[in-house]
Motif scaffolding. Structure first.
Motif, PDB file in Angstrom:
ATOM      1  N   LYS B  11     -32.283 -50.403 -71.559  1.00 22.49           N
ATOM      2  CA  LYS B  11     -31.695 -51.140 -70.426  1.00 22.49           C
ATOM      3  C   LYS B  11     -32.637 -52.239 -69.922  1.00 22.49           C
ATOM      4  O   LYS B  11     -32.336 -52.926 -68.952  1.00 22.49           O
ATOM      5  CB  LYS B  11     -31.387 -50.174 -69.265  1.00 22.49           C
ATOM      6  CG  LYS B  11     -30.440 -49.048 -69.613  1.00 22.49           C
ATOM      7  CD  LYS B  11     -29.015 -49.540 -69.739  1.00 22.49           C
ATOM      8  CE  LYS B  11     -28.084 -48.374 -70.061  1.00 22.49           C
ATOM      9  NZ  LYS B  11     -26.797 -48.844 -70.573  1.00 22.49           N
ATOM     10  N   ARG B  54     -30.440 -50.945 -58.382  1.00 22.55           N
ATOM     11  CA  ARG B  54     -30.318 -51.054 -59.832  1.00 22.55           C
ATOM     12  C   ARG B  54     -31.344 -50.153 -60.518  1.00 22.55           C
ATOM     13  O   ARG B  54     -31.213 -49.847 -61.697  1.00 22.55           O
ATOM     14  CB  ARG B  54     -30.524 -52.506 -60.287  1.00 22.55           C
ATOM     15  CG  ARG B  54     -29.465 -53.468 -59.792  1.00 22.55           C
ATOM     16  CD  ARG B  54     -28.107 -53.125 -60.340  1.00 22.55           C
ATOM     17  NE  ARG B  54     -28.029 -53.292 -61.772  1.00 22.55           N
ATOM     18  CZ  ARG B  54     -27.293 -54.174 -62.412  1.00 22.55           C
ATOM     19  NH1 ARG B  54     -26.527 -54.985 -61.736  1.00 22.55           N
ATOM     20  NH2 ARG B  54     -27.290 -54.239 -63.725  1.00 22.55           N
ATOM     21  N   GLY B  57     -30.443 -47.185 -62.791  1.00 19.81           N
ATOM     22  CA  GLY B  57     -29.992 -47.436 -64.156  1.00 19.81           C
ATOM     23  C   GLY B  57     -31.115 -47.518 -65.166  1.00 19.81           C
ATOM     24  O   GLY B  57     -30.880 -47.406 -66.367  1.00 19.81           O
ATOM     25  N   THR B  63     -28.787 -39.668 -63.280  1.00 17.31           N
ATOM     26  CA  THR B  63     -28.738 -40.765 -62.312  1.00 17.31           C
ATOM     27  C   THR B  63     -27.320 -41.047 -61.844  1.00 17.31           C
ATOM     28  O   THR B  63     -26.348 -40.846 -62.576  1.00 17.31           O
ATOM     29  CB  THR B  63     -29.337 -42.066 -62.894  1.00 17.31           C
ATOM     30  OG1 THR B  63     -28.603 -42.436 -64.058  1.00 17.31           O
ATOM     31  CG2 THR B  63     -30.798 -41.902 -63.241  1.00 17.31           C
ATOM     32  N   HIS B  65     -25.317 -44.093 -59.550  1.00 21.17           N
ATOM     33  CA  HIS B  65     -25.316 -45.379 -58.847  1.00 21.17           C
ATOM     34  C   HIS B  65     -24.044 -45.387 -58.013  1.00 21.17           C
ATOM     35  O   HIS B  65     -22.942 -45.453 -58.559  1.00 21.17           O
ATOM     36  CB  HIS B  65     -25.315 -46.494 -59.896  1.00 21.17           C
ATOM     37  CG  HIS B  65     -25.603 -47.857 -59.349  1.00 21.17           C
ATOM     38  ND1 HIS B  65     -25.636 -48.963 -60.145  1.00 21.17           N
ATOM     39  CD2 HIS B  65     -25.864 -48.293 -58.103  1.00 21.17           C
ATOM     40  CE1 HIS B  65     -25.921 -50.030 -59.406  1.00 21.17           C
ATOM     41  NE2 HIS B  65     -26.059 -49.650 -58.157  1.00 21.17           N
TER      42      HIS B  65
END
Lengths: 69, 262
Positions: B11, B54, B57, B63, B65
């Protein structure tokens, strides 16, 4: 005393913000033509890891005998 | 474990601007986790909305979001159903104190065992620089072209007043101190708040003529201090560390008492 630490910079992650160059107490790092950081004086590295800790992009790794974690 | 193994390298590079302090704060957080050798599967990282959020991520844990300001409610749900998990909230100054301000104070009041890291860049960076509740008085923002006449929250005082049992402040300019403050927050049982000062060269810095990321970091270094006699400077360090019954422990006992342990 020279060459105890290796400074590795991954240019794929460097965003040329210059923070590492500013925090290095031994002026090990410099900027190349496109602005990204390069290792100019590798033998002067004292392994303080300030550049690694201040790099917002996880682009720097100090290898070698470490003083801190 | 090397802290960089906690990153989702597929990522990266992240979306944060060159010189943004958020990456420095995230690195300090990951080193604190690495020192404690936490298992990836035993950690849940929850974030809201904004540049800071962010971060969820980019880290290789469980995780989530979530919606703007609602990271703490989602984290509350996880912690109540899985009290064995280490639940960490990564949020921003706007996400935590404006949109999620109510959730923040009530989680503090309950002393739920969460570690909340507030990435404070004094502005809403993602949406182009609106002032937040933590933009200093008479500082500029896209929506405060003549200066922001509101006075900001002091997050440390807010958390303290709301009942948080661990409150600390760190800064991107002092990454080692920040790492230790976050680490102590991870070890603390109860609601832990760590304000992490972060530089936003793109909006906050530009609107306030603070110069480049380098100059902003230098400003932080000069205007914040780890000294116990900070004078006019912004104090960094641990301000509250007290023991009080933790929420999931209390709910567990309460459920046992009303159900007769069945």
């Amino acid at each position: 005393m020279s060459g105890r630490f290796q400074v590795e910079i991954d240019p794929a992650y460097c965003k040329a913000c210059r923070l590492c160059i500013q925090v290095c107490p031994k002026k090990v790092l410099a900027q190349r033509a496109d602005g990204k950081a390069i290792v100019e004086n590798p033998d002067d590295c004292i392994g303080c890891q300030l550049c690694e800790w201040h790099c917002p992009d996880f682009a720097i790794t100090i290898k070698g005998e470490k003083k801190n974690g | 474990m090397n802290y960089k193994n906690y990153l989702r390298w597929n990522k990266l590079p992240h979306i944060w601007c060159p010189g943004c302090g958020h990456g420095i704060v995230l690195g300090a957080f990951l080193r604190a986790v690495a020192q404690r050798e936490l298992n990836k599967d035993d950690v849940a990282v929850v974030s809201g909305i904004g540049c800071s959020s962010r971060a969820a991520g980019y880290v290789d844990f469980n995780t989530l979001h979530t919606a703007h300001g609602r990271a703490i409610p989602f984290a509350t749900g996880i912690k109540l159903s899985r009290p064995d998990m280490k639940v960490i909230v990564l949020t921003g100054d706007g996400d935590a104190t404006a949109i999620g301000g109510n959730h923040f104070i009530h989680a503090a009041r309950r002393n739920l065992d969460l570690t909340v890291i507030v990435f404070n860049n004094n502005i809403y960076g993602m949406t182009s620089g609106q002032f937040s509740p933590m933009t200093p008085h008479i500082n500029f923002a896209t929506t405060a072209p003549h200066g922001n006449f509101d006075y900001p929250f002091d997050l440390v005082e807010l958390a303290k007043g709301a009942g948080a049992t661990y409150v600390a402040r760190g800064a991107a300019a002092y990454p080692r101190q920040l790492e230790k403050a976050i680490g102590q927050g991870l070890d603390h049982e109860g609601f832990s708040v760590i304000e992490a000062m972060s530089q936003c060269p793109t909006y906050y810095g530009r609107k306030n003529k603070m110069g480049t990321a380098e100059q902003m970091l230098k400003w932080q270094k000069e205007n914040a201090t780890v000294s116990s006699n900070p004078g006019e400077k912004i104090p960094l360090g641990v301000f509250v560390q007290v023991e009080r019954p933790e929420y999931t422990k209390l709910t567990g006992q309460f459920i046992d008492s009303v159900s007769g342990g069945k």
